[in-house]
Write an enzyme that holds these catalytic residues in place. Structure first.
Site, PDB file in Angstrom:
ATOM      1  N   LYS A  13      35.010  42.215  38.012  1.00  0.00           N
ATOM      2  CA  LYS A  13      33.864  41.681  38.775  1.00  0.00           C
ATOM      3  C   LYS A  13      33.407  42.692  39.829  1.00  0.00           C
ATOM      4  CE  LYS A  13      36.142  37.978  40.153  1.00  0.00           C
ATOM      5  NZ  LYS A  13      37.444  38.214  39.496  1.00  0.00           N
ATOM      6  N   ARG A  88      34.627  29.315  43.300  1.00  0.00           N
ATOM      7  CA  ARG A  88      35.830  29.313  42.461  1.00  0.00           C
ATOM      8  C   ARG A  88      36.372  27.914  42.242  1.00  0.00           C
ATOM      9  NH1 ARG A  88      37.656  34.779  43.913  1.00  0.00           N
ATOM     10  NH2 ARG A  88      39.683  35.202  43.026  1.00  0.00           N
ATOM     11  N   ARG A 127      45.339  49.207  39.126  1.00  0.00           N
ATOM     12  CA  ARG A 127      44.252  49.227  40.109  1.00  0.00           C
ATOM     13  C   ARG A 127      44.688  49.878  41.424  1.00  0.00           C
ATOM     14  NH1 ARG A 127      41.020  43.963  41.502  1.00  0.00           N
ATOM     15  NH2 ARG A 127      43.094  43.102  41.801  1.00  0.00           N
ATOM     16  N   ARG A 160      46.632  46.744  46.200  1.00  0.00           N
ATOM     17  CA  ARG A 160      46.490  45.463  46.904  1.00  0.00           C
ATOM     18  C   ARG A 160      47.812  44.715  46.889  1.00  0.00           C
ATOM     19  NH1 ARG A 160      41.120  42.526  44.753  1.00  0.00           N
ATOM     20  NH2 ARG A 160      42.546  40.766  44.703  1.00  0.00           N
ATOM     21  N   ARG A 171      47.907  33.929  40.057  1.00  0.00           N
ATOM     22  CA  ARG A 171      46.448  33.993  40.198  1.00  0.00           C
ATOM     23  C   ARG A 171      45.762  33.591  38.891  1.00  0.00           C
ATOM     24  NH1 ARG A 171      45.938  39.916  42.216  1.00  0.00           N
ATOM     25  NH2 ARG A 171      43.704  39.632  41.917  1.00  0.00           N
TER      26      ARG A 171
HETATM   27  P1  AP5 Z   1      38.138  44.834  39.476  1.00  0.00           P
HETATM   28  O1  AP5 Z   1      36.705  45.218  39.358  1.00  0.00           O
HETATM   29  O2  AP5 Z   1      38.836  45.128  40.757  1.00  0.00           O
HETATM   30  O3  AP5 Z   1      38.332  43.290  39.045  1.00  0.00           O
HETATM   31  P2  AP5 Z   1      37.972  41.937  39.807  1.00  0.00           P
HETATM   32  O4  AP5 Z   1      37.456  40.987  38.774  1.00  0.00           O
HETATM   33  O5  AP5 Z   1      37.085  42.216  40.988  1.00  0.00           O
HETATM   34  O6  AP5 Z   1      39.427  41.501  40.227  1.00  0.00           O
HETATM   35  P3  AP5 Z   1      39.987  40.879  41.596  1.00  0.00           P
HETATM   36  O7  AP5 Z   1      41.476  40.991  41.547  1.00  0.00           O
HETATM   37  O8  AP5 Z   1      39.267  41.479  42.762  1.00  0.00           O
HETATM   38  O9  AP5 Z   1      39.579  39.419  41.427  1.00  0.00           O
HETATM   39  P4  AP5 Z   1      40.221  38.204  42.091  1.00  0.00           P
HETATM   40  O10 AP5 Z   1      39.235  37.203  41.694  1.00  0.00           O
HETATM   41  O11 AP5 Z   1      41.619  37.926  41.749  1.00  0.00           O
HETATM   42  O12 AP5 Z   1      40.363  38.650  43.628  1.00  0.00           O
HETATM   43  P5  AP5 Z   1      39.449  38.432  44.904  1.00  0.00           P
HETATM   44  O13 AP5 Z   1      39.474  39.677  45.696  1.00  0.00           O
HETATM   45  O14 AP5 Z   1      38.143  37.847  44.528  1.00  0.00           O
HETATM   46  O15 AP5 Z   1      38.911  45.522  38.236  1.00  0.00           O
HETATM   47  C1  AP5 Z   1      40.316  45.407  38.104  1.00  0.00           C
HETATM   48  C2  AP5 Z   1      40.917  46.753  37.618  1.00  0.00           C
HETATM   49  O16 AP5 Z   1      40.523  46.972  36.268  1.00  0.00           O
HETATM   50  C3  AP5 Z   1      40.419  47.964  38.407  1.00  0.00           C
HETATM   51  O17 AP5 Z   1      41.458  48.889  38.530  1.00  0.00           O
HETATM   52  C4  AP5 Z   1      39.273  48.535  37.556  1.00  0.00           C
HETATM   53  O18 AP5 Z   1      39.129  49.937  37.727  1.00  0.00           O
HETATM   54  C5  AP5 Z   1      39.751  48.174  36.142  1.00  0.00           C
HETATM   55  N1  AP5 Z   1      38.672  47.851  35.212  1.00  0.00           N
HETATM   56  C6  AP5 Z   1      37.536  47.148  35.483  1.00  0.00           C
HETATM   57  N2  AP5 Z   1      36.789  46.998  34.367  1.00  0.00           N
HETATM   58  C7  AP5 Z   1      37.499  47.613  33.362  1.00  0.00           C
HETATM   59  C8  AP5 Z   1      37.257  47.788  31.966  1.00  0.00           C
HETATM   60  N3  AP5 Z   1      36.149  47.299  31.358  1.00  0.00           N
HETATM   61  N4  AP5 Z   1      38.210  48.444  31.229  1.00  0.00           N
HETATM   62  C9  AP5 Z   1      39.333  48.948  31.819  1.00  0.00           C
HETATM   63  N5  AP5 Z   1      39.601  48.807  33.141  1.00  0.00           N
HETATM   64  C10 AP5 Z   1      38.708  48.150  33.899  1.00  0.00           C
HETATM   65  O19 AP5 Z   1      40.275  37.306  45.674  1.00  0.00           O
HETATM   66  C11 AP5 Z   1      41.527  37.566  46.266  1.00  0.00           C
HETATM   67  C12 AP5 Z   1      42.093  36.293  46.879  1.00  0.00           C
HETATM   68  O20 AP5 Z   1      41.208  35.819  47.930  1.00  0.00           O
HETATM   69  C13 AP5 Z   1      42.236  35.092  45.929  1.00  0.00           C
HETATM   70  O21 AP5 Z   1      43.438  35.123  45.205  1.00  0.00           O
HETATM   71  C14 AP5 Z   1      42.178  33.916  46.925  1.00  0.00           C
HETATM   72  O22 AP5 Z   1      43.403  33.744  47.605  1.00  0.00           O
HETATM   73  C15 AP5 Z   1      41.145  34.381  47.935  1.00  0.00           C
HETATM   74  N6  AP5 Z   1      39.772  33.971  47.575  1.00  0.00           N
HETATM   75  C16 AP5 Z   1      38.721  34.788  47.270  1.00  0.00           C
HETATM   76  N7  AP5 Z   1      37.622  34.065  46.967  1.00  0.00           N
HETATM   77  C17 AP5 Z   1      37.974  32.759  47.098  1.00  0.00           C
HETATM   78  C18 AP5 Z   1      37.269  31.532  46.904  1.00  0.00           C
HETATM   79  N8  AP5 Z   1      35.991  31.510  46.507  1.00  0.00           N
HETATM   80  N9  AP5 Z   1      37.961  30.369  47.104  1.00  0.00           N
HETATM   81  C19 AP5 Z   1      39.237  30.370  47.517  1.00  0.00           C
HETATM   82  N10 AP5 Z   1      39.965  31.503  47.703  1.00  0.00           N
HETATM   83  C20 AP5 Z   1      39.334  32.687  47.497  1.00  0.00           C
HETATM   84 MG    MG Z   2      37.334  42.023  43.090  1.00  0.00          MG
END
Ligand code: AP5
Ligand code: MG
Length: 218
Positions: A13, A88, A127, A160, A171
């Site tokens: 994402k 979410r 990552r 991270r 997760r």
């Molecule tokens: P990346 O682009 O970083 O993936 P992402 O989908 O952004 O993954 P996140 O881990 O950031 O998502 P998340 O939803 O768990 O965490 P968030 O920060 O939102 O890509 C991942 C890796 O793959 C990278 O190394 C990239 O280079 C590689 N890659 C990408 N595309 C690729 C491809 N096509 N092929 C190969 N490699 C690829 O949330 C963190 C925490 O915050 C949550 O757990 C929760 O506690 C809290 N939180 C956040 N939002 C909310 C909400 N709305 N409600 C409640 N709690 C929340």
């Molecule tokens: Mg992200």
């Protein structure tokens, strides 16, 4: 364009949001980045959410809804916005919809990046992120020009803390339980566009670009 990007942890994402924001001139708002910034600054909210984030659980709806809707109301998003990681839960989706209604705005599309669980573990293990500007890298798929250093500001890259293998499993479970119903909710409203996220970064970008160009009428 007002957009939502949805998908499991590590689906790409954040990676794709950077491309979309740059090419389509929309404001990228990542709920995870917002919470990590609060934590880094040691704010009251940052202290409250740290435990949830570290254990792979969602932070309570009330906390995240307030902070994201405030950003949407006050931020500069004349060209539209791209939400990454929010909503979410169905409650979050309903509150977002009410808030946009009140402001006379609406969502144009919800784009789901679909990646099977098996691929997620490998993506997250490799990552690395820049603690300063939050740029995302991958040791194999998207390495930085100089190993261990951010291409944009030269900062040392970090892993991270919620990227440990045990936390990733939690997760993923949270995603299936609480966020899959949001995907179904948007599908029932005719807003959902699903993209196969198991391909290369470039191939996924091309599919998302096609959806967005369709929306722009190009
Ligand atoms: P990346 O682009 O970083 O993936 P992402 O989908 O952004 O993954 P996140 O881990 O950031 O998502 P998340 O939803 O768990 O965490 P968030 O920060 O939102 O890509 C991942 C890796 O793959 C990278 O190394 C990239 O280079 C590689 N890659 C990408 N595309 C690729 C491809 N096509 N092929 C190969 N490699 C690829 O949330 C963190 C925490 O915050 C949550 O757990 C929760 O506690 C809290 N939180 C956040 N939002 C909310 C909400 N709305 N409600 C409640 N709690 C929340
Ligand atoms: Mg992200």
């Amino acid at each position: 364009m007002n957009l939502v990007l949805i998908g499991p942890p590590g689906a790409g994402k954040g990676t794709q949001a950077s491309m979309i924001a740059k090419e389509f001139g929309v404001r990228h708002l990542s709920s995870g980045d917002v919470l990590r910034a609060e934590r880094a600054q040691g704010t009251e909210l940052g202290r409250k959410v740290a435990e949830y984030m570290g254990s792979g659980k969602l932070v309570p709806d009330k906390m995240i809804i307030e902070v994201i809707l405030a950003q949407l109301t006050h931020g500069d998003d004349a060209g539209g916005f791209l939400l990454d990681g929010f909503p979410r839960t169905v409650v979050q989706a309903e509150r977002l919809s009410e808030s946009l209604d009140l402001a006379g705005r609406s969502l144009d599309a919800v784009m789901e990046i679909d990646v099977p669980d098996e691929a997620i573990i490998q993506r997250i293990a490799g990552r690395r992120i820049c603690p300063q500007c939050q740029t995302v890298y991958h040791l194999d798929a998207q390495p930085p020009n100089v190993p261990g250093k951010c291409d944009r500001d030269g900062e040392s890259l970090i892993q991270r803390e919620d990227d440990r293998e045990t936390t990733v499993a939690d997760r993923l479970a949270t995603y299936h339980e609480q966020t899959r119903p949001v995907v179904a909710w948007y599908e029932s409203k005719g807003l959902l566009h699903k993209v196969d996220g198991s391909r290369s970064v470039e191939a996924v970008s091309a599919s998302l670009r096609q959806v967005l160009q369709g929306l722009c009428g190009e």
